[in-house]
Design a protein around this motif. Structure first.
Motif, PDB file in Angstrom:
ATOM      1  N   VAL A  85       0.766  -1.101  -0.055  1.00  9.31           N
ATOM      2  CA  VAL A  85      -0.023  -0.065   0.131  1.00  9.31           C
ATOM      3  C   VAL A  85       1.030   1.162  -0.028  1.00  9.31           C
ATOM      4  O   VAL A  85       1.828   1.400   0.823  1.00  9.31           O
ATOM      5  N   ILE A  86       0.674   1.900  -1.020  1.00 11.19           N
ATOM      6  CA  ILE A  86       1.521   3.577  -1.225  1.00 11.19           C
ATOM      7  C   ILE A  86       0.700   4.637  -0.843  1.00 11.19           C
ATOM      8  O   ILE A  86      -0.458   4.445  -1.512  1.00 11.19           O
ATOM      9  N   VAL A  87       1.330   5.306   0.100  1.00 11.19           N
ATOM     10  CA  VAL A  87       0.071   6.215   0.480  1.00 11.19           C
ATOM     11  C   VAL A  87       0.774   7.630   0.370  1.00 11.19           C
ATOM     12  O   VAL A  87       1.918   7.928   0.803  1.00 11.19           O
ATOM     13  N   ASN A  88       0.118   8.669  -0.213  1.00 12.09           N
ATOM     14  CA  ASN A  88       0.879   9.903  -0.784  1.00 12.09           C
ATOM     15  C   ASN A  88       0.098  11.145   0.010  1.00 12.09           C
ATOM     16  O   ASN A  88      -0.859  11.711  -0.628  1.00 12.09           O
ATOM     17  N   GLY A  89       0.358  11.310   1.155  1.00 14.20           N
ATOM     18  CA  GLY A  89      -0.174  12.412   2.058  1.00 14.20           C
ATOM     19  C   GLY A  89      -0.584  12.018   3.442  1.00 14.20           C
ATOM     20  O   GLY A  89      -0.539  10.949   3.884  1.00 14.20           O
ATOM     21  N   ARG A  90      -1.128  13.055   4.086  1.00 17.06           N
ATOM     22  CA  ARG A  90      -1.454  12.461   5.472  1.00 17.06           C
ATOM     23  C   ARG A  90      -2.964  12.205   5.581  1.00 17.06           C
ATOM     24  O   ARG A  90      -3.842  12.700   4.805  1.00 17.06           O
ATOM     25  N   ILE A  91      -3.175  10.978   6.312  1.00 16.16           N
ATOM     26  CA  ILE A  91      -4.468  10.362   6.275  1.00 16.16           C
ATOM     27  C   ILE A  91      -5.199  10.679   7.478  1.00 16.16           C
ATOM     28  O   ILE A  91      -4.543  10.722   8.845  1.00 16.16           O
ATOM     29  N   ALA A  92      -6.605  10.958   7.637  1.00 15.91           N
ATOM     30  CA  ALA A  92      -7.410  11.060   8.665  1.00 15.91           C
ATOM     31  C   ALA A  92      -8.476   9.955   8.481  1.00 15.91           C
ATOM     32  O   ALA A  92      -8.890  10.033   7.230  1.00 15.91           O
ATOM     33  N   ALA A  93      -8.831   9.351   9.641  1.00 20.99           N
ATOM     34  CA  ALA A  93      -9.794   8.216   9.311  1.00 20.99           C
ATOM     35  C   ALA A  93     -10.724   8.200  10.447  1.00 20.99           C
ATOM     36  O   ALA A  93     -10.228   8.372  11.672  1.00 20.99           O
ATOM     37  N   LEU A  94     -11.851   7.867  10.014  1.00 23.00           N
ATOM     38  CA  LEU A  94     -12.926   7.401  11.032  1.00 23.00           C
ATOM     39  C   LEU A  94     -13.406   5.992  10.765  1.00 23.00           C
ATOM     40  O   LEU A  94     -14.074   5.608  10.014  1.00 23.00           O
ATOM     41  N   LEU A  95     -12.721   5.077  11.385  1.00 25.12           N
ATOM     42  CA  LEU A  95     -12.647   3.742  11.127  1.00 25.12           C
ATOM     43  C   LEU A  95     -13.810   3.099  12.143  1.00 25.12           C
ATOM     44  O   LEU A  95     -14.802   2.439  11.768  1.00 25.12           O
ATOM     45  N   GLU A  96     -13.696   3.253  13.594  1.00 27.37           N
ATOM     46  CA  GLU A  96     -14.672   2.850  14.581  1.00 27.37           C
ATOM     47  C   GLU A  96     -14.790   3.611  15.475  1.00 27.37           C
ATOM     48  O   GLU A  96     -13.867   4.754  15.492  1.00 27.37           O
ATOM     49  N   ILE A 165      -8.893  18.942  10.798  1.00 28.48           N
ATOM     50  CA  ILE A 165      -7.707  19.060  10.571  1.00 28.48           C
ATOM     51  C   ILE A 165      -7.180  19.060   8.805  1.00 28.48           C
ATOM     52  O   ILE A 165      -6.213  19.430   8.712  1.00 28.48           O
ATOM     53  N   ARG A 166      -8.079  19.040   8.142  1.00 28.50           N
ATOM     54  CA  ARG A 166      -7.815  19.288   6.837  1.00 28.50           C
ATOM     55  C   ARG A 166      -6.878  18.432   6.117  1.00 28.50           C
ATOM     56  O   ARG A 166      -5.954  18.773   5.656  1.00 28.50           O
ATOM     57  N   PRO A 167      -7.129  17.250   6.363  1.00 28.64           N
ATOM     58  CA  PRO A 167      -6.078  15.946   5.849  1.00 28.64           C
ATOM     59  C   PRO A 167      -5.979  15.980   4.277  1.00 28.64           C
ATOM     60  O   PRO A 167      -6.848  16.294   3.732  1.00 28.64           O
ATOM     61  N   ASP A 168      -4.945  15.241   3.834  1.00 32.93           N
ATOM     62  CA  ASP A 168      -4.992  15.191   2.317  1.00 32.93           C
ATOM     63  C   ASP A 168      -5.921  14.089   2.002  1.00 32.93           C
ATOM     64  O   ASP A 168      -6.263  14.130   0.710  1.00 32.93           O
ATOM     65  N   ILE A 169      -6.009  13.013   2.694  1.00 33.98           N
ATOM     66  CA  ILE A 169      -6.846  11.975   2.627  1.00 33.98           C
ATOM     67  C   ILE A 169      -7.815  11.580   3.681  1.00 33.98           C
ATOM     68  O   ILE A 169      -7.199  11.514   4.893  1.00 33.98           O
ATOM     69  N   LEU A 170      -9.015  11.620   3.700  1.00 27.84           N
ATOM     70  CA  LEU A 170     -10.084  11.227   4.583  1.00 27.84           C
ATOM     71  C   LEU A 170     -10.696   9.969   4.266  1.00 27.84           C
ATOM     72  O   LEU A 170     -11.061   9.694   3.105  1.00 27.84           O
ATOM     73  N   ILE A 171     -10.629   9.033   5.421  1.00 23.75           N
ATOM     74  CA  ILE A 171     -11.541   7.815   5.155  1.00 23.75           C
ATOM     75  C   ILE A 171     -12.457   7.866   6.140  1.00 23.75           C
ATOM     76  O   ILE A 171     -12.316   7.991   7.391  1.00 23.75           O
ATOM     77  N   VAL A 172     -13.750   7.371   5.588  1.00 27.38           N
ATOM     78  CA  VAL A 172     -14.876   7.365   6.389  1.00 27.38           C
ATOM     79  C   VAL A 172     -15.305   5.839   6.273  1.00 27.38           C
ATOM     80  O   VAL A 172     -15.951   5.485   5.364  1.00 27.38           O
ATOM     81  N   ASP A 173     -15.641   5.168   7.590  1.00 27.78           N
ATOM     82  CA  ASP A 173     -16.161   3.787   7.362  1.00 27.78           C
ATOM     83  C   ASP A 173     -17.299   3.936   8.346  1.00 27.78           C
ATOM     84  O   ASP A 173     -17.498   3.324   9.592  1.00 27.78           O
ATOM     85  N   GLU A 174     -18.384   4.002   7.555  1.00 26.76           N
ATOM     86  CA  GLU A 174     -20.000   3.803   8.340  1.00 26.76           C
ATOM     87  C   GLU A 174     -20.023   4.830   9.610  1.00 26.76           C
ATOM     88  O   GLU A 174     -20.886   4.554  10.423  1.00 26.76           O
ATOM     89  N   ALA A 175     -19.089   5.876   9.863  1.00 30.18           N
ATOM     90  CA  ALA A 175     -19.239   6.474  10.887  1.00 30.18           C
ATOM     91  C   ALA A 175     -20.601   7.368  10.899  1.00 30.18           C
ATOM     92  O   ALA A 175     -21.033   7.834  12.220  1.00 30.18           O
ATOM     93  N   LEU A 176     -21.231   7.704   9.959  1.00 35.24           N
ATOM     94  CA  LEU A 176     -22.319   8.641   9.896  1.00 35.24           C
ATOM     95  C   LEU A 176     -23.714   7.863  10.376  1.00 35.24           C
ATOM     96  O   LEU A 176     -24.808   8.369  10.243  1.00 35.24           O
ATOM     97  N   SER A 177     -23.524   6.584  10.570  1.00 40.26           N
ATOM     98  CA  SER A 177     -24.803   5.541  10.722  1.00 40.26           C
ATOM     99  C   SER A 177     -25.159   5.875  12.330  1.00 40.26           C
ATOM    100  O   SER A 177     -26.056   5.481  12.806  1.00 40.26           O
ATOM    101  N   VAL A 178     -24.187   6.654  12.972  1.00 40.80           N
ATOM    102  CA  VAL A 178     -24.730   7.109  14.460  1.00 40.80           C
ATOM    103  C   VAL A 178     -24.497   8.403  14.469  1.00 40.80           C
ATOM    104  O   VAL A 178     -23.936   9.259  13.942  1.00 40.80           O
TER     105      VAL A 178
END
Length: 453
Positions: A85-96, A165-178
């Motif tokens: 996995v190659i990532v180019n940028g800062r990641i912010a994630a909503l996983l759980e 925080i204005r990330p380069d990459i945002l990951i959202v995993d079903e976080a809006l279901s709550v």
């Protein structure tokens, strides 16, 4: 990796060892012959895809398809058994919910801790804290231990931190279901702003409307394998065709390869390239509503800059309701170069249907089409939203102009929005008239001739 690639996933595989009994782990570790006491479970098998900068990629599939596992590998929570996995940028994630939070620390302390983990300095985090607290809107609970938070409060704080925080990459995993309805609306608006700002987004959801609303393309996972990649609608068709929802699948599949038209009809109220920027200095507001988007277009959804006499122009607007208001109506005024109003129209004059009062958090979408039988030249326009009490709305056809002004309230006005030019209609149907406008009329002429005796 190319500079335009945000994330590149190359043939990642994740294998888990499943033991029937805990004692089998010990037996395996002590076995002199390396006997295996486990069976392998392939959570992922050779999954590959790319996310370009500025794109929004959806990942869909049934429960257990491997969606969350992919995201955890991308964010470094898990290591793949094979692949890169190659990532180019800062990641912010909503996983759980609450992932990465220390339950013993307060919400404020967790904000600071997240800033340290992401590599931000103290000065930058201090500048973000007011925005984070305003968005999370959890009040004094920010100074209480996170372990005392409800699930809704956890997602509020987590989403606020990772979006502000204005990330380069945002990951959202079903976080809006709550979360409550109004907070979810706020999150959706924030995601739209994040995407429009150029942030790359990976969106994992079971809500197919969200997939079409936000995503340029999508990946379909089944049993840990990537079985399809393509446009959002096409991927959704494949997903539904393989699901138990045959009726819904049939409706979607019948749409065919019409992704652009589908998105325009369902989610893009203002046609592409027709949006107008609204300068803040030109807004008069009572802070009850806010115009999110505004645009003008022709009947065939093209930008309206030069219009032929007699053609229609369509004014489109989308408003966010900030406070409860009475029944809304949309209005437009056309002005000549001297500032004279040559025409004004309200949706109250049209058949608006059975509208009702609006609550804070509602979205209003309005369109008003006007036929431009005006003299050639340049015109400007203004538009706004007004409200009228329900009891007067029910009998609006009986109100005089003076009564209408008395019983209604101008809530939001946008002045000096832009200009358009009316030119001669060369379609063969000329508009012969003098003055400012071509008023509706009917005519009759007859010739009587004296009969010869």
């Amino acid at each position: 990796m190319n500079d335009d690639i945000a994330i590149k996933v190359e043939n990642i595989t994740k294998i888990y060892k499943l033991y029937e009994k805990p004692i089998h782990r010990l037996k395996e570790s002590l076995s002199p012959f390396r006997k295996k006491y486990y069976r392998e479970f392939n959570a992922l098998s050779n999954v590959s895809f790319e996310l370009k900068k500025g794109e929004c990629l959806g990942i869909i599939g049934k429960n257990g398809a491997g969606k969350s596992t992919v995201l955890k590998i991308i964010t470094g929570v898990l290591n793949p058994s094979s692949g890169n996995v190659i990532v180019n940028g800062r990641i912010a994630a909503l996983l759980e919910l609450g992932a990465g939070f220390n339950g013993e620390l307060t919400g404020m302390e967790n904000i600071w801790m997240q800033g340290v983990i992401l590599g931000f300095d103290k000065k930058y985090m201090e500048s973000l804290i007011p925005e984070i607290l305003e968005f999370a809107d959890i009040g004094d609970f920010v100074n209480q231990p996170v372990k005392s938070y409800s699930s809704g409060m956890l997602v509020r704080l987590a989403f606020a931190i990772n979006s502000c925080i204005r990330p380069d990459i945002l990951i959202v995993d079903e976080a809006l279901s709550v979360g409550d309805f109004f907070f979810v609306q706020k999150c959706y608006k924030k995601i739209e702003e994040i995407i429009e700002s150029g942030t790359s987004v990976i969106f994992v959801t079971h809500n197919l409307n969200d997939l079409l609303k936000f995503c340029n393309k999508a990946v379909l996972l089944e049993h840990g394998r990537c079985v399809f990649q393509g446009g959002a609608l096409e991927t959704m068709q494949k997903y539904l065709a393989a699901s138990d929802n045959k009726e819904e699948a049939k409706k979607i599949i019948e749409m065919g390869n019409t992704l652009d038209r589908y998105i325009d009809r369902e989610n893009t109220w203002i046609p592409k390239d027709c949006e107008i920027e609204i300068p803040e200095k030109n807004i008069e507001s009572m802070n009850k509503v806010r115009c999110i988007r505004f645009g003008i277009c022709t009947e065939d959804n093209k930008p309206a800059r030069i219009i032929k006499q007699g053609e229609k122009i369509v004014f489109c607007a989308e408003f966010e309701v900030l406070q409860d208001i009475d029944i809304p109506y949309f209005g437009v005024s056309l002005l000549d170069k001297y500032g004279n109003v040559v025409h004004g129209k309200l949706t109250l004059s049209e058949n608006m249907g059975n509208l009702s009062v609006c609550k804070a958090g509602d979205r209003l979408k309005a369109k008003l089409a006007i036929q431009l039988d005006l003299a050639q030249g340049e015109y400007t326009y203004e538009a706004g939203l007004g409200t009228i009490k329900e009891k007067y709305y029910r009998c609006v056809d009986t109100l005089t102009q003076q009564e209408l002004l008395e019983y209604s309230e101008r809530t939001y006005l946008m002045t000096n929005l832009s200009t358009f030019v009316i030119c001669e209609n060369d379609s063969g149907k000329r508009r012969y008239f003098h003055g400012i406008c071509n008023l509706p009329s009917s005519s009759e002429i007859s010739i009587e001739r004296e009969k010869n005796i």
